[in-house]
Write a protein that holds these residues in place. Structure first.
Motif, short mmCIF file in Angstrom:
data_model
loop_
_atom_site.label_atom_id
_atom_site.label_comp_id
_atom_site.label_asym_id
_atom_site.label_seq_id
_atom_site.Cartn_x
_atom_site.Cartn_y
_atom_site.Cartn_z
N PHE A 99 -4.81 -7.45 6.66
CA PHE A 99 -5.93 -7.51 7.49
C PHE A 99 -5.67 -8.46 8.55
O PHE A 99 -6.09 -8.34 9.62
CB PHE A 99 -7.12 -7.88 6.35
CG PHE A 99 -8.40 -7.86 7.43
CD1 PHE A 99 -9.10 -6.84 7.72
CD2 PHE A 99 -8.91 -9.06 7.54
CE1 PHE A 99 -10.23 -6.84 8.29
CE2 PHE A 99 -10.16 -9.26 8.36
CZ PHE A 99 -10.84 -8.04 8.93
N PHE A 102 -3.79 -7.93 0.67
CA PHE A 102 -4.79 -7.21 1.37
C PHE A 102 -5.39 -8.20 2.46
O PHE A 102 -5.32 -7.44 3.63
CB PHE A 102 -6.21 -7.09 0.53
CG PHE A 102 -6.01 -5.85 -0.59
CD1 PHE A 102 -5.23 -5.85 -1.57
CD2 PHE A 102 -7.41 -5.13 -0.54
CE1 PHE A 102 -5.44 -4.68 -2.32
CE2 PHE A 102 -7.08 -3.86 -1.12
CZ PHE A 102 -6.36 -3.63 -2.22
N TYR A 103 -5.26 -9.52 2.18
CA TYR A 103 -5.73 -10.16 3.42
C TYR A 103 -4.67 -10.54 4.35
O TYR A 103 -4.93 -10.87 5.73
CB TYR A 103 -6.42 -11.59 3.02
CG TYR A 103 -7.72 -11.50 2.43
CD1 TYR A 103 -8.87 -11.66 3.50
CD2 TYR A 103 -8.32 -10.98 1.44
CE1 TYR A 103 -9.96 -11.57 2.92
CE2 TYR A 103 -9.45 -10.79 0.82
CZ TYR A 103 -10.32 -11.17 1.63
OH TYR A 103 -11.74 -10.79 1.37
N PHE A 107 0.86 -1.11 0.07
CA PHE A 107 0.02 -0.08 -0.11
C PHE A 107 0.77 1.29 0.10
O PHE A 107 0.43 2.36 0.10
CB PHE A 107 -0.85 0.13 0.94
CG PHE A 107 -1.88 -1.11 1.20
CD1 PHE A 107 -2.83 -1.35 0.32
CD2 PHE A 107 -1.80 -2.32 2.33
CE1 PHE A 107 -3.69 -2.43 0.06
CE2 PHE A 107 -2.64 -3.09 2.12
CZ PHE A 107 -3.53 -3.42 1.13
N ALA A 137 -0.03 -0.78 -5.80
CA ALA A 137 -0.87 -1.30 -4.70
C ALA A 137 -1.83 0.03 -4.15
O ALA A 137 -2.94 -0.34 -3.73
CB ALA A 137 -0.07 -1.67 -3.39
N ALA A 174 -3.03 -9.39 -5.17
CA ALA A 174 -3.94 -8.49 -4.45
C ALA A 174 -4.60 -9.24 -3.22
O ALA A 174 -4.67 -8.76 -2.08
CB ALA A 174 -4.85 -7.71 -5.23
N CYS A 195 -12.62 -7.13 1.57
CA CYS A 195 -11.65 -6.80 2.53
C CYS A 195 -11.49 -5.40 3.01
O CYS A 195 -11.42 -5.03 4.36
CB CYS A 195 -10.38 -7.44 2.01
SG CYS A 195 -8.77 -7.31 3.33
N ILE A 196 -11.58 -4.59 2.13
CA ILE A 196 -11.20 -3.20 2.27
C ILE A 196 -12.55 -2.66 3.19
O ILE A 196 -12.43 -2.11 4.46
CB ILE A 196 -11.61 -2.12 1.20
CG1 ILE A 196 -10.33 -2.55 0.35
CG2 ILE A 196 -11.73 -0.87 1.53
CD1 ILE A 196 -10.28 -1.89 -1.00
N CYS A 241 -11.18 -8.57 -2.40
CA CYS A 241 -10.41 -7.58 -2.01
C CYS A 241 -11.20 -6.39 -1.70
O CYS A 241 -10.92 -5.69 -0.66
CB CYS A 241 -9.27 -7.24 -3.06
SG CYS A 241 -8.12 -8.41 -3.57
N GLN A 242 -12.13 -5.99 -2.35
CA GLN A 242 -13.02 -5.12 -1.99
C GLN A 242 -13.81 -5.44 -0.89
O GLN A 242 -14.17 -4.38 0.07
CB GLN A 242 -14.22 -4.63 -3.06
CG GLN A 242 -15.06 -3.60 -2.90
CD GLN A 242 -16.46 -3.85 -3.76
OE1 GLN A 242 -16.62 -4.78 -4.43
NE2 GLN A 242 -17.09 -2.83 -3.86
N PHE A 266 -5.77 -0.05 -4.38
CA PHE A 266 -6.83 0.12 -2.91
C PHE A 266 -7.86 1.17 -3.36
O PHE A 266 -9.02 1.12 -3.26
CB PHE A 266 -5.85 0.43 -1.68
CG PHE A 266 -6.66 0.84 -0.47
CD1 PHE A 266 -6.94 -0.28 0.33
CD2 PHE A 266 -7.04 1.94 -0.29
CE1 PHE A 266 -7.68 0.06 1.38
CE2 PHE A 266 -7.73 2.35 0.85
CZ PHE A 266 -7.97 1.30 1.61
N TYR A 320 -10.85 -9.51 -7.06
CA TYR A 320 -10.77 -8.43 -6.73
C TYR A 320 -12.28 -7.96 -5.96
O TYR A 320 -12.24 -7.02 -5.06
CB TYR A 320 -11.06 -7.44 -8.20
CG TYR A 320 -9.79 -7.40 -8.91
CD1 TYR A 320 -8.65 -6.69 -8.01
CD2 TYR A 320 -9.59 -7.54 -9.99
CE1 TYR A 320 -7.38 -6.55 -8.88
CE2 TYR A 320 -8.37 -7.21 -10.74
CZ TYR A 320 -7.10 -6.79 -9.96
OH TYR A 320 -5.85 -6.64 -10.76
#
Length: 311
Positions: free
Chosen positions: A98, A94-95, A52, A57, A90, A237-238, A234-235, A61, A231
């Protein structure tokens, strides 16, 4: 309600810029940054190494947060692979981040899942059946044919189900790793869990299968459906991270309704379809996901029960 002229003049160009940004993914009037001097030899700086912080990245994000469907369309249908993190990269980035945040904010949360409740439940059931002095029998009626199962069979089923669940969580229950191969499996599971892989792996496979069926009509390939599902997760996860912040670290659950809304937005932007069509695709994806989940647990559970009864 009519806005004042001054406010309207200020707002209109910015709304226009926002609509252009959603479609194009960048501000066409922003001056490009000056190219930095490249060092000779092999060099990886801090910006490239920390998640990030590097440009790909950060762009992935921000675009998944602000224009998720358009970004997925650019990558999957537009073959714009240079500006974003690859979907599976990704997922890992991301995970894993997290998982690290959750481990700091909510230590011990890994043992609060549904699977841990099932393990405790089967353990209690095994103890109750084992300590019972009566030869309890369970009679099942199948169209006039009666299948009788005694307490030892019930204990065998409960024990087998508990052992099968423990095999997937040996890193969290080190006392169950009583053989060398289980210790090796526990080490592998611990490494995978530190990267956040168990958080998304099952959902990714089921979402992939569901989207491959739903998006086939829109000429999205099997690999394209895999990238799309990656993806989308990933969304999710955000928003799990945002939920963790808004709940002050108490919960990261999104809820079925919010996940449906996010998927609806993704379909609407990605495929450029209307609200009704996007809603239909969202419902179909959820149904195929649920069917796959039921079939998976029915097959695995049935196989475990049959194995226990055959002992």
């Amino acid at each position: 309600m009519k806005l004042p002229q001054k406010t309207s003049n200020w707002l209109k160009p910015r709304l226009r810029l926002w609509s252009i940004y959603k479609e194009a993914g960048y501000n066409p009037w922003r001056k490009p940054r000056k190219a930095k001097k490249q060092r000779k030899g092999v060099y990886i700086g801090t910006r490239e190494a920390i998640p990030f912080v590097n440009d790909d990245a950060k762009r992935t994000f921000s675009h998944l947060l602000l224009r998720p469907g358009y970004m997925i369309r650019d990558y999957v249908l537009g073959n714009d692979h240079e500006r974003y993190l690859a979907p599976f990269t990704a997922l890992l980035v991301f995970y894993s981040v997290f998982t690290l945040i959750v481990a700091v904010v909510r230590p011990g949360t890994n043992k609060d899942s549904m699977f841990d409740s099932l393990i405790r439940g089967f353990s209690d059931a095994t103890t109750v059946v084992h300590d019972s002095t009566e030869k309890a029998r369970l009679e099942l009626d199948f169209n006039g044919d009666t299948l009788s199962v005694n307490s030892s069979k019930l204990q065998s089923i409960a024990t087998t189900l508990k052992d099968a669940l423990l095999l997937t969580r040996l890193d969290l229950y080190p006392e169950a790793a009583d053989t060398p191969w289980k210790e090796s499996l526990a080490a592998v599971e611990g490494d995978l869990r530190s990267k956040g892989i168990p958080l998304f792996l099952g959902n990714f496979l089921l979402m992939w299968m569901a989207m491959a069926i739903v998006l086939r009509k829109y000429k999205v390939s099997f690999s394209g459906a895999a990238a799309t599902s990656a993806y989308v997760l990933c969304q999710f996860c955000i928003f799990m991270f945002l939920a963790l912040i808004l709940s002050f670290g108490h919960s990261s659950d999104l809820g079925l309704l919010l996940m449906g809304v996010l998927l609806f937005i993704d379909y609407r932007q990605m495929l450029k379809v209307g609200n009704r069509k996007a809603l239909g695709l969202t419902v179909k994806t959820g149904l195929f996901y649920l069917i796959g989940l039921i079939l998976f647990y029915a097959l695995v559970g049935g196989a475990i029960v049959l194995f226990a009864l055959s002992k």
